[in-house]
Design a protein around this motif. Structure first.
Motif, short mmCIF file in Angstrom:
data_model
loop_
_atom_site.label_atom_id
_atom_site.label_comp_id
_atom_site.label_asym_id
_atom_site.label_seq_id
_atom_site.Cartn_x
_atom_site.Cartn_y
_atom_site.Cartn_z
N TYR A 90 0.83 -1.20 0.00
CA TYR A 90 0.00 0.00 0.00
C TYR A 90 0.87 1.25 0.00
O TYR A 90 0.67 2.17 -0.80
CB TYR A 90 -0.90 -0.02 1.23
CG TYR A 90 -1.91 1.09 1.31
CD1 TYR A 90 -3.12 1.00 0.63
CD2 TYR A 90 -1.68 2.22 2.09
CE1 TYR A 90 -4.07 2.02 0.72
CE2 TYR A 90 -2.61 3.23 2.18
CZ TYR A 90 -3.81 3.13 1.49
OH TYR A 90 -4.74 4.14 1.57
N VAL A 91 1.87 1.27 0.88
CA VAL A 91 2.76 2.43 0.95
C VAL A 91 3.57 2.56 -0.34
O VAL A 91 3.73 3.67 -0.86
CB VAL A 91 3.68 2.32 2.18
CG1 VAL A 91 4.73 3.42 2.17
CG2 VAL A 91 2.85 2.39 3.47
N GLY A 99 -0.31 10.44 -8.07
CA GLY A 99 -1.51 11.06 -8.63
C GLY A 99 -2.70 10.14 -8.55
O GLY A 99 -3.80 10.55 -8.15
N MET A 100 -2.52 8.88 -8.93
CA MET A 100 -3.62 7.92 -8.87
C MET A 100 -4.06 7.69 -7.44
O MET A 100 -5.26 7.61 -7.14
CB MET A 100 -3.19 6.60 -9.52
CG MET A 100 -4.30 5.55 -9.54
SD MET A 100 -5.71 6.00 -10.59
CE MET A 100 -5.08 5.46 -12.19
N PHE A 101 -3.10 7.58 -6.54
CA PHE A 101 -3.40 7.35 -5.13
C PHE A 101 -4.26 8.48 -4.57
O PHE A 101 -5.24 8.25 -3.86
CB PHE A 101 -2.09 7.24 -4.34
CG PHE A 101 -2.25 6.86 -2.91
CD1 PHE A 101 -2.53 5.56 -2.54
CD2 PHE A 101 -2.07 7.80 -1.90
CE1 PHE A 101 -2.66 5.20 -1.21
CE2 PHE A 101 -2.19 7.46 -0.57
CZ PHE A 101 -2.49 6.15 -0.22
N GLY A 172 -1.21 7.63 6.50
CA GLY A 172 -0.41 8.73 7.02
C GLY A 172 1.07 8.53 6.76
O GLY A 172 1.79 9.48 6.43
N VAL A 173 1.56 7.31 6.93
CA VAL A 173 2.97 7.00 6.63
C VAL A 173 3.27 7.36 5.17
O VAL A 173 4.28 8.01 4.86
CB VAL A 173 3.29 5.52 6.90
CG1 VAL A 173 4.63 5.13 6.29
CG2 VAL A 173 3.30 5.24 8.40
N VAL A 205 6.06 0.32 8.71
CA VAL A 205 4.87 -0.53 8.52
C VAL A 205 4.78 -1.54 9.67
O VAL A 205 3.70 -1.75 10.24
CB VAL A 205 4.93 -1.24 7.16
CG1 VAL A 205 3.86 -2.33 7.07
CG2 VAL A 205 4.75 -0.24 6.02
N ALA A 206 5.91 -2.15 10.03
CA ALA A 206 5.90 -3.13 11.12
C ALA A 206 5.50 -2.47 12.43
O ALA A 206 4.74 -3.06 13.23
CB ALA A 206 7.29 -3.77 11.25
#
Length: 218
Positions: A90-91, A99-101, A172-173, A205-206
């Motif tokens: 995801y990140v 842009g797509m995100f 947010g990350v 992420v972890a």
């Protein structure tokens, strides 16, 4: 003569290319029509509103993200491992396809109806991904119950709420990393000096998973 379906797909193809290379500000109907080589009124025959075309473009993003999730999860056996793989995917997607995100999670598109063009509301592309995410969270919690490590406070919070909080954390990350904010605040920390960007993102992420679900061996 080009069929209506092929023209429709070409307009979406052009929009996908535009948003990936130039961002959401480039997604005007006239510019998409110009690059597709059609009159500026042609998109209206397939997309009654600007939102309808943007929704079709964003739907491609969800299909791409879903495919990346499937690939990422293949090598992880446990629910926690799958969530970590999905979080990292995801990140990575957010940083690679900014842009797509940005387009995919616009609330005004998620709530727009597109009945005239025969397409369902964009939320129908969003919900299955979240439901899969929430299902993995529920399985992680079940594992913790089996280990005797879930607290009464954990049990009171629905899995969907935890999944939403974790998703918010990962989102947010992605955003703060894209803006350079996380690199700034972590750059002077002795524990991360010399750490590669990929390794640091893995650790973030972890840490997000541990914060919301507890450590794997808790």
């Amino acid at each position: 003569m080009e069929s209506g379906s092929s023209l429709r797909e070409r307009l979406v193809d052009v929009g996908v290319d535009l948003v990936l290379t130039e961002g959401t500000a480039s997604l005007g109907l006239r510019e998409i029509a110009r690059r597709a080589g059609v009159s500026h009124g042609a998109p209206r025959r397939h997309f009654p509103t600007h939102h309808a075309l943007l929704s079709a473009i964003a739907r491609r993003g969800f299909a791409d993200l879903g495919a990346r999730f499937a690939t990422a999860a293949r090598g992880a056996a446990s629910p926690h491992g799958q969530l970590r793989a999905l979080g990292r995917a995801y990140v990575a997607y957010a940083l690679e396809c900014r842009g797509m995100f940005e387009l995919m999670f616009r609330h005004d598109l998620l709530t727009s109806e597109n009945e005239v063009s025969g397409q369902p509301p964009l939320r129908e592309s969003t919900l299955p991904l979240f439901e899969h995410f929430a299902g993995l969270v529920a399985r992680c919690r079940a594992d913790r119950v089996g280990q005797g490590s879930e607290t009464p406070q954990d049990a009171e919070t629905p899995a969907a709420v935890i999944a939403a909080a974790l998703w918010s954390n990962l989102h947010g990350v992605a955003q703060l990393w894209a803006w350079g904010s996380l690199q700034l605040v972590l750059g002077a920390s002795p524990s991360v000096v010399g750490t590669s960007d990929d390794d640091l993102l893995d650790r973030l992420v972890a840490a997000a998973l541990d914060a919301h679900l507890g450590p794997v061996n808790a």
